[in-house]
Design a protein around this motif. Structure first.
Motif, PDB file in Angstrom:
ATOM      1  N   CYS A 144      -1.129   6.337 -13.005  1.00 43.62           N
ATOM      2  CA  CYS A 144       0.156   5.828 -13.469  1.00 43.62           C
ATOM      3  C   CYS A 144      -0.079   5.107 -14.783  1.00 43.62           C
ATOM      4  O   CYS A 144      -0.367   3.912 -14.789  1.00 43.62           O
ATOM      5  CB  CYS A 144       0.712   4.896 -12.401  1.00 43.62           C
ATOM      6  SG  CYS A 144       2.439   4.552 -12.584  1.00 43.62           S
ATOM      7  N   SER A 145      -0.070   5.843 -15.868  1.00 46.44           N
ATOM      8  CA  SER A 145      -0.352   5.335 -17.218  1.00 46.44           C
ATOM      9  C   SER A 145      -1.458   4.272 -17.237  1.00 46.44           C
ATOM     10  O   SER A 145      -1.208   3.083 -17.402  1.00 46.44           O
ATOM     11  CB  SER A 145       0.931   4.777 -17.875  1.00 46.44           C
ATOM     12  OG  SER A 145       1.536   3.836 -16.989  1.00 46.44           O
ATOM     13  N   GLY A 146      -2.685   4.770 -17.001  1.00 44.35           N
ATOM     14  CA  GLY A 146      -3.848   3.875 -17.118  1.00 44.35           C
ATOM     15  C   GLY A 146      -4.056   2.960 -15.936  1.00 44.35           C
ATOM     16  O   GLY A 146      -4.968   2.146 -15.928  1.00 44.35           O
ATOM     17  N   LYS A 147      -3.184   3.089 -14.918  1.00 46.72           N
ATOM     18  CA  LYS A 147      -3.391   2.269 -13.723  1.00 46.72           C
ATOM     19  C   LYS A 147      -3.483   3.176 -12.496  1.00 46.72           C
ATOM     20  O   LYS A 147      -3.010   4.307 -12.519  1.00 46.72           O
ATOM     21  CB  LYS A 147      -2.221   1.303 -13.524  1.00 46.72           C
ATOM     22  CG  LYS A 147      -2.064   0.255 -14.606  1.00 46.72           C
ATOM     23  CD  LYS A 147      -1.125  -0.844 -14.105  1.00 46.72           C
ATOM     24  CE  LYS A 147      -0.592  -1.683 -15.256  1.00 46.72           C
ATOM     25  NZ  LYS A 147       0.818  -1.368 -15.542  1.00 46.72           N
ATOM     26  N   LEU A 148      -4.061   2.654 -11.443  1.00 46.67           N
ATOM     27  CA  LEU A 148      -4.179   3.414 -10.191  1.00 46.67           C
ATOM     28  C   LEU A 148      -3.126   2.899  -9.201  1.00 46.67           C
ATOM     29  O   LEU A 148      -3.083   1.698  -8.908  1.00 46.67           O
ATOM     30  CB  LEU A 148      -5.582   3.207  -9.593  1.00 46.67           C
ATOM     31  CG  LEU A 148      -5.821   3.873  -8.230  1.00 46.67           C
ATOM     32  CD1 LEU A 148      -6.231   5.316  -8.435  1.00 46.67           C
ATOM     33  CD2 LEU A 148      -6.918   3.149  -7.459  1.00 46.67           C
ATOM     34  N   ASP A 149      -2.280   3.797  -8.701  1.00 50.61           N
ATOM     35  CA  ASP A 149      -1.308   3.430  -7.663  1.00 50.61           C
ATOM     36  C   ASP A 149      -2.056   3.495  -6.330  1.00 50.61           C
ATOM     37  O   ASP A 149      -2.223   4.562  -5.748  1.00 50.61           O
ATOM     38  CB  ASP A 149      -0.142   4.426  -7.692  1.00 50.61           C
ATOM     39  CG  ASP A 149       0.865   4.156  -6.575  1.00 50.61           C
ATOM     40  OD1 ASP A 149       0.498   3.458  -5.597  1.00 50.61           O
ATOM     41  OD2 ASP A 149       1.996   4.647  -6.676  1.00 50.61           O
ATOM     42  N   TYR A 150      -2.530   2.340  -5.858  1.00 54.43           N
ATOM     43  CA  TYR A 150      -3.460   2.422  -4.734  1.00 54.43           C
ATOM     44  C   TYR A 150      -2.787   2.679  -3.381  1.00 54.43           C
ATOM     45  O   TYR A 150      -3.441   3.083  -2.435  1.00 54.43           O
ATOM     46  CB  TYR A 150      -4.419   1.226  -4.686  1.00 54.43           C
ATOM     47  CG  TYR A 150      -3.796  -0.147  -4.536  1.00 54.43           C
ATOM     48  CD1 TYR A 150      -3.375  -0.604  -3.299  1.00 54.43           C
ATOM     49  CD2 TYR A 150      -3.703  -1.000  -5.629  1.00 54.43           C
ATOM     50  CE1 TYR A 150      -2.843  -1.884  -3.168  1.00 54.43           C
ATOM     51  CE2 TYR A 150      -3.167  -2.267  -5.508  1.00 54.43           C
ATOM     52  CZ  TYR A 150      -2.744  -2.709  -4.269  1.00 54.43           C
ATOM     53  OH  TYR A 150      -2.232  -3.966  -4.130  1.00 54.43           O
ATOM     54  N   ASN A 151      -1.465   2.490  -3.277  1.00 51.93           N
ATOM     55  CA  ASN A 151      -0.787   2.885  -2.040  1.00 51.93           C
ATOM     56  C   ASN A 151      -0.888   4.387  -1.847  1.00 51.93           C
ATOM     57  O   ASN A 151      -1.213   4.875  -0.768  1.00 51.93           O
ATOM     58  CB  ASN A 151       0.688   2.461  -2.064  1.00 51.93           C
ATOM     59  CG  ASN A 151       0.826   0.992  -1.686  1.00 51.93           C
ATOM     60  OD1 ASN A 151       0.592   0.619  -0.539  1.00 51.93           O
ATOM     61  ND2 ASN A 151       1.160   0.166  -2.670  1.00 51.93           N
ATOM     62  N   LYS A 152      -0.609   5.115  -2.943  1.00 55.63           N
ATOM     63  CA  LYS A 152      -0.696   6.580  -2.875  1.00 55.63           C
ATOM     64  C   LYS A 152      -2.136   7.015  -2.616  1.00 55.63           C
ATOM     65  O   LYS A 152      -2.402   7.943  -1.867  1.00 55.63           O
ATOM     66  CB  LYS A 152      -0.197   7.199  -4.189  1.00 55.63           C
ATOM     67  CG  LYS A 152       1.309   7.295  -4.279  1.00 55.63           C
ATOM     68  CD  LYS A 152       1.718   8.120  -5.465  1.00 55.63           C
ATOM     69  CE  LYS A 152       3.243   8.245  -5.552  1.00 55.63           C
ATOM     70  NZ  LYS A 152       3.646   8.569  -6.929  1.00 55.63           N
ATOM     71  N   PHE A 153      -3.052   6.323  -3.291  1.00 56.53           N
ATOM     72  CA  PHE A 153      -4.462   6.682  -3.137  1.00 56.53           C
ATOM     73  C   PHE A 153      -4.892   6.566  -1.668  1.00 56.53           C
ATOM     74  O   PHE A 153      -5.556   7.431  -1.129  1.00 56.53           O
ATOM     75  CB  PHE A 153      -5.334   5.768  -4.015  1.00 56.53           C
ATOM     76  CG  PHE A 153      -6.814   5.963  -3.800  1.00 56.53           C
ATOM     77  CD1 PHE A 153      -7.474   7.035  -4.376  1.00 56.53           C
ATOM     78  CD2 PHE A 153      -7.539   5.090  -2.997  1.00 56.53           C
ATOM     79  CE1 PHE A 153      -8.840   7.224  -4.164  1.00 56.53           C
ATOM     80  CE2 PHE A 153      -8.899   5.273  -2.778  1.00 56.53           C
ATOM     81  CZ  PHE A 153      -9.538   6.353  -3.371  1.00 56.53           C
ATOM     82  N   CYS A 154      -4.474   5.454  -1.013  1.00 57.87           N
ATOM     83  CA  CYS A 154      -4.859   5.237   0.391  1.00 57.87           C
ATOM     84  C   CYS A 154      -4.293   6.325   1.291  1.00 57.87           C
ATOM     85  O   CYS A 154      -4.969   6.818   2.193  1.00 57.87           O
ATOM     86  CB  CYS A 154      -4.363   3.876   0.891  1.00 57.87           C
ATOM     87  SG  CYS A 154      -5.253   2.531   0.099  1.00 57.87           S
ATOM     88  N   GLU A 155      -3.029   6.714   1.006  1.00 54.95           N
ATOM     89  CA  GLU A 155      -2.431   7.774   1.824  1.00 54.95           C
ATOM     90  C   GLU A 155      -3.230   9.054   1.701  1.00 54.95           C
ATOM     91  O   GLU A 155      -3.534   9.720   2.684  1.00 54.95           O
ATOM     92  CB  GLU A 155      -0.977   8.012   1.399  1.00 54.95           C
ATOM     93  CG  GLU A 155      -0.018   7.151   2.213  1.00 54.95           C
ATOM     94  CD  GLU A 155       1.342   6.989   1.545  1.00 54.95           C
ATOM     95  OE1 GLU A 155       1.774   7.948   0.861  1.00 54.95           O
ATOM     96  OE2 GLU A 155       1.948   5.924   1.702  1.00 54.95           O
ATOM     97  N   LEU A 156      -3.582   9.409   0.469  1.00 55.15           N
ATOM     98  CA  LEU A 156      -4.343  10.637   0.259  1.00 55.15           C
ATOM     99  C   LEU A 156      -5.716  10.541   0.923  1.00 55.15           C
ATOM    100  O   LEU A 156      -6.178  11.477   1.560  1.00 55.15           O
ATOM    101  CB  LEU A 156      -4.503  10.911  -1.245  1.00 55.15           C
ATOM    102  CG  LEU A 156      -5.153  12.287  -1.499  1.00 55.15           C
ATOM    103  CD1 LEU A 156      -4.115  13.382  -1.341  1.00 55.15           C
ATOM    104  CD2 LEU A 156      -5.782  12.366  -2.876  1.00 55.15           C
ATOM    105  N   TYR A 157      -6.332   9.362   0.781  1.00 52.12           N
ATOM    106  CA  TYR A 157      -7.660   9.151   1.387  1.00 52.12           C
ATOM    107  C   TYR A 157      -7.595   9.417   2.895  1.00 52.12           C
ATOM    108  O   TYR A 157      -8.424  10.111   3.459  1.00 52.12           O
ATOM    109  CB  TYR A 157      -8.114   7.713   1.123  1.00 52.12           C
ATOM    110  CG  TYR A 157      -9.420   7.331   1.796  1.00 52.12           C
ATOM    111  CD1 TYR A 157     -10.626   7.510   1.129  1.00 52.12           C
ATOM    112  CD2 TYR A 157      -9.454   6.823   3.089  1.00 52.12           C
ATOM    113  CE1 TYR A 157     -11.828   7.173   1.740  1.00 52.12           C
ATOM    114  CE2 TYR A 157     -10.634   6.496   3.715  1.00 52.12           C
ATOM    115  CZ  TYR A 157     -11.831   6.667   3.038  1.00 52.12           C
ATOM    116  OH  TYR A 157     -13.015   6.341   3.644  1.00 52.12           O
ATOM    117  N   LEU A 158      -6.561   8.857   3.546  1.00 49.64           N
ATOM    118  CA  LEU A 158      -6.464   9.002   5.005  1.00 49.64           C
ATOM    119  C   LEU A 158      -6.152  10.437   5.409  1.00 49.64           C
ATOM    120  O   LEU A 158      -6.705  10.957   6.368  1.00 49.64           O
ATOM    121  CB  LEU A 158      -5.406   8.045   5.571  1.00 49.64           C
ATOM    122  CG  LEU A 158      -5.805   6.559   5.469  1.00 49.64           C
ATOM    123  CD1 LEU A 158      -4.635   5.666   5.816  1.00 49.64           C
ATOM    124  CD2 LEU A 158      -6.984   6.245   6.385  1.00 49.64           C
TER     125      LEU A 158
END
Length: 615
Positions: A143-157
């Protein structure tokens, strides 16, 4: 009384617990078989271990891998792998979000790529810039140079769940692999050559699979009817005979005999495996002998509930030959007088091994809710540390169990068994001399007061923090309410007619292949055997003493077999696997314990009714 409570638990909860367990084992097996050809094959390297754990949807750090694969490890088997998965739970969404939350102090829901990169390349299992870039460049959560970590966690799981599912699907499409199994203890027939030599540190977790209470609710429909080869065995035991009394010791004839005694203890490991002291017995000449073992009632423990007094004990007597690898089973304690088990007979001069045994039916992991934690130390009005009354009492009980010769003093050897169990280290002569200067000793042995003071000094070293003291207590089988629930102290008595018997504790470890071979042999020697109907080289041996039934599967064929074991027709029974229905894989030309079974409530009749069938 916890057994009664277990009895009345609703069966719904049990069903779902069984279903969960079945799914857990299916996932274990699925992951294992994506990397290895069969569940009898061992994990041979760190890389393999890491791979198998990833297939099970875990994401192990190097630190986690090193915890289970030490410098002594040469291989891990399927049971070891299941035990690891039990301990290493997959990360939950909450845990992941919390971890990110620590970095994202503004709670914005984003972390800058630079920040993430700094952390991932400098901490824990350090990643390379390229590896981090491959994460941050994924459009889903860039997200423009930042990590949306909610989405990241969902994908990880979902990725982790997909790993598991892919492994399960592979299993589904291969009918040979579909059958679940537990246990892979292998025993070879040619006495003395064990098929799988365990490396020193990696013990074989075999005999004590899933320590959960027996279910009264069938976990799945009996498959015995549809199976091609099966055999059923039923043993009915009257209420009183669980405590059948056959007089072991005849007071008059043995008055003049010479005696030796040693105490010891069974300890329950985290994974449900049981370890104990092992002994050498030396007889100077041929003699009539009486050997007994029983749970040890600690003198101080009056009024406290001694859970361990109902634990079954037995002793296997093995003869040492030139090669220590090849111990021959001489006999085992078959006579029973209430909680004492004994053997009488004659033995020639020489060296024997005494291996204590408990089935794991009663000494097992039990989840109990304990409110609060006992206090171990307090400060008096001068601010000096002192032991609480409860902790003192527990330490004096511990002293009784580790004072192996029962002389009221701890020798360096006795103290070292305690050290080995609690800290994994040993105390040498030099350190013992230092102890002597600081703590009360008699004849170079530590007194009870000395032992109490030694523990007080440890509390002082930690400035009153009881953490280390708890580590000691938990390793000795105590819970946070200072009850000994995961250990069973015992005492061995030996009377000999013609010479003074000498008994000495040699090690404190799991029974290993020597003990499992002895148990199998004893069942083959003393039990009834049936050929599995419809097969000609698979035998089910069943041995029944007053208080325990043990069954052994003997596979004389050239191929491994999977045997389905169903106890749903049993009544008032408790087995060491904690499952009514399970399956075991038996290697070619080998034998293994199928299960040990005891009465759930000894006051009532119990019926062991078991169907073994070939899958």
């Amino acid at each position: 009384g916890h057994q009664k409570a277990t009895h009345s638990e609703n069966s719904q909860g049990k069903k779902s617990q069984h279903a969960e367990e079945a799914i857990f084992y299916m996932n274990c097996r699925a992951a294992y078989l994506t990397v290895l050809k069969s569940s009898l094959e061992n994990i041979k390297s760190k890389e393999q271990l890491s791979l198998v754990l990833q297939q099970a949807g875990r994401n192990p750090s190097q630190k986690t891998i090193n915890k289970y694969w030490t410098s002594q490890t040469t291989s891990l088997n399927f049971d070891d792998f299941c035990a690891i998965l039990k301990k290493e739970k997959p990360a939950t969404k909450n845990e992941l979000l919390q971890a990110f939350g620590k970095i994202d102090t503004d709670k914005a829901g984003y972390i800058s790529h630079d920040e993430l990169c700094k952390i991932l390349t400098t901490r824990g299992d350090k990643m390379t810039w390229e590896e981090v870039a491959s994460i941050t460049n994924q459009a889903d959560f860039n997200c423009s140079g930042k990590l949306d970590y909610n989405k990241f966690c969902e994908l990880y799981l979902t990725t982790s769940e997909q790993c598991c599912k892919a492994a399960r699907d592979r299993l589904e499409t291969d009918p040979r692999l579909r059958q679940q199994h537990f246990g892979n203890q292998r025993e070879n027939f040619s006495e003395g050559i064990s098929l799988s030599k365990p490396s020193p540190r990696v013990s074989r977790k075999t005999d004590h699979k899933l320590p959960k209470a027996d279910s009264r609710a069938p976990s799945r429909p009996s498959s015995a009817q549809s199976s091609k080869a099966s055999t059923s065995t039923t043993v009915t035991v009257g209420a009183s005979s669980s405590r059948s009394t056959k007089l072991i010791v005849e007071p008059d004839t043995m008055k003049e005999w010479q005696r030796a005694q040693s105490r010891g203890c069974f300890y329950l490991e985290e994974d449900g495996e049981i370890i104990s002291h092992k002994y050498r017995l030396h007889l100077a000449q041929r003699s009539a002998l009486c050997v007994t073992i029983r749970p040890f009632p600690i003198p101080q423990a009056q009024g406290k509930s001694c859970h361990w007094l109902s634990v079954d004990t037995a002793l296997f007597i093995l003869k040492e030959n030139e090669t220590q690898e090849n111990l021959q089973l001489v006999s085992f304690t078959e006579l029973q007088d209430k909680e004492m088990f004994g053997w009488r007979g004659e033995l020639g001069a020489g060296v024997y091994w005494l291996l204590p045994f408990t089935s794991g039916c009663r000494l097992r992991k039990v989840k109990t809710q304990i409110s609060g934690e006992a206090k171990l130390v307090w400060r008096d009005e001068d601010g000096e540390l002192a032991l609480t009354k409860e902790f003192r009492a527990a330490l004096l009980d511990i002293f009784e169990t580790i004072d192996l010769d029962g002389n009221g003093l701890l020798s360096l050897e006795e103290y070292n068994f305690f050290e080995l169990r609690t800290s994994g280290e040993k105390c040498d002569q030099e350190a013992w001399a230092v102890c002597k200067e600081n703590f009360e000793m008699k004849k170079n042995e530590l007194t009870r007061q000395g032992f109490l003071d030694l523990n007080l000094m440890e509390a002082n070293d930690q400035d009153g923090d009881p953490w280390d003291l708890w580590v000691t207590l938990l390793s000795l089988g105590y819970n946070k309410a200072l009850e000994m629930t995961e250990a069973c102290p015992f005492v061995i008595d030996i009377c000999a007619e013609r010479c003074k018997p000498r008994i000495k504790a040699i090690s404190l470890e799991a029974g290993g292949s020597q003990l499992s071979r002895a148990v199998c042999r004893s069942v083959l020697n003393k039990g009834e055997h049936k050929v599995l109907d419809g097969s000609d080289n698979i035998f089910i041996h069943t041995y029944s003493s007053g208080c325990r039934v043990t069954s052994v599967i003997e596979n004389k064929s050239e191929n491994k077999v999977i045997i389905h074991v169903n106890n749903e027709q049993s009544k008032n029974c408790l087995n060491n696997r904690g499952l009514m229905v399970f399956a075991v894989e038996v290697a070619p030309k080998s034998m293994m314990v199928s299960q040990h079974v005891m009465a759930l409530n000894e006051q009532e009749e119990w019926i062991y009714s078991c169907v073994h069938s070939l899958v």
